[in-house]
Write an enzyme that holds these catalytic residues in place. Sequence first.
Site, PDB file in Angstrom:
ATOM      1  CD  GLU A 130      -2.732  -8.415   4.862  1.00  0.00           C
ATOM      2  OE1 GLU A 130      -2.781  -7.506   4.023  1.00  0.00           O
ATOM      3  OE2 GLU A 130      -2.479  -9.597   4.554  1.00  0.00           O
ATOM      4  CG  HIS A 174       3.007 -14.700   3.591  1.00  0.00           C
ATOM      5  ND1 HIS A 174       2.578 -15.768   2.824  1.00  0.00           N
ATOM      6  CD2 HIS A 174       1.893 -14.064   4.005  1.00  0.00           C
ATOM      7  CE1 HIS A 174       1.246 -15.758   2.788  1.00  0.00           C
ATOM      8  NE2 HIS A 174       0.807 -14.742   3.500  1.00  0.00           N
ATOM      9  CG  ASP A 189       3.842 -18.637   1.625  1.00  0.00           C
ATOM     10  OD1 ASP A 189       4.394 -17.764   2.329  1.00  0.00           O
ATOM     11  OD2 ASP A 189       2.915 -18.370   0.830  1.00  0.00           O
TER      12      ASP A 189
END
Length: 337
Positions: A126, A202, A233
């Site tokens: 990130e 995500h 997810d």
Amino acid sequence: MKNTFKNEFKIGAALNTAQIEERDSKMTALIMQQFNALTPENVMKSEVIHPAWDTYDFTVADKLVAFAQKNKMELNGHTLIWHSQLSPFARKINSVDSFRTFFTNHIKTIASRYDGKIFSWDVVNEALNEDGTMRKSVFLEKLGEDYVIEAFRLAQQAAPNTELYYNDYNNEQPAKRNGCIQLIKKIQAAGVRIDGVGIQGHWHVGKVPLKEIEESIEAYDALGLKVMFTELDIEVLPRNFQGADVNQRMATDPSLNPYVNGIPANVLAQQAKDYENLFRLFLKHKDKVTRVTLWGVDDGQSWLNDWPVRGRTNYPLLFDRTLTPKPAFEAVLSLKN
Ligand code: 9MR
């Protein structure tokens, strides 16, 4: 899952401490049955593994490495350099020289300990903003933009037998993807090894960006990198922004937590469609996608029960709270039947 896709890609799950310590035999059996790749959800992060300047705590990380070795599972170390969950002592280092020493020691100590024992590292996690520019993290402030190249160089020296990846969320979105491509090219131009790029994944039910995901698989592959989906997810609860920046939060409000007593069948059906479409795309690009990792095993474990709103009942994964396969699980398997 792991048998169904054994000729295409590895199937992984993120494990928490209870799962690593095999506290629940039903959970352990499910992990062994379904997955052939593992990622620690938290225990290799700086604040856990390196709590003070010359103190490292490898207790749970070592257990995970042993568990993965015993069961012949591919372990992905997560993560060496990340601004979040950074040890508090590291934030307080003022001098640039001391910070550089911390950075070097951290990577060398941890990466060399597990060299050849784990399959891969998320070396940097990130580092990018949504517009593709570099995130103003403590690493950027103290060490300048080349810290990412330096992190990979140090990891390459300390772990010559481990694959090295860059990992981020929303790096399938065009602007961030472009920033990610530039970053990878800089690492390659410096003659430093990078083996793959992780797209966290995500996503939100009914809004999985399939077109951008496919473009990204192709763009990263064109750089000669492996592509993996590292934290998959598909959440079902409302929120007003995309991504996984853990600093972003929303206030608690009952209207934001509609499925406390159960989730409607039509939402589960939509989620199943989304997972099915995603895995169809992964299968289409099986020559480029090497691993698909779910960010947890069952809905009860998911970080999305507490983020971006605390204490919600979310349903983002393939197994429900009783470890029963959901419609999404059946839909994914049906692609191969
Ligand atoms: O799942 C992790 C959760 O238990 C932690 O509280 C959280 C804190 O930052 O980190 C979660 O994992 C993150 C991962 O390491 C990096 N990408 C975003 C994930 C979800 O926040």
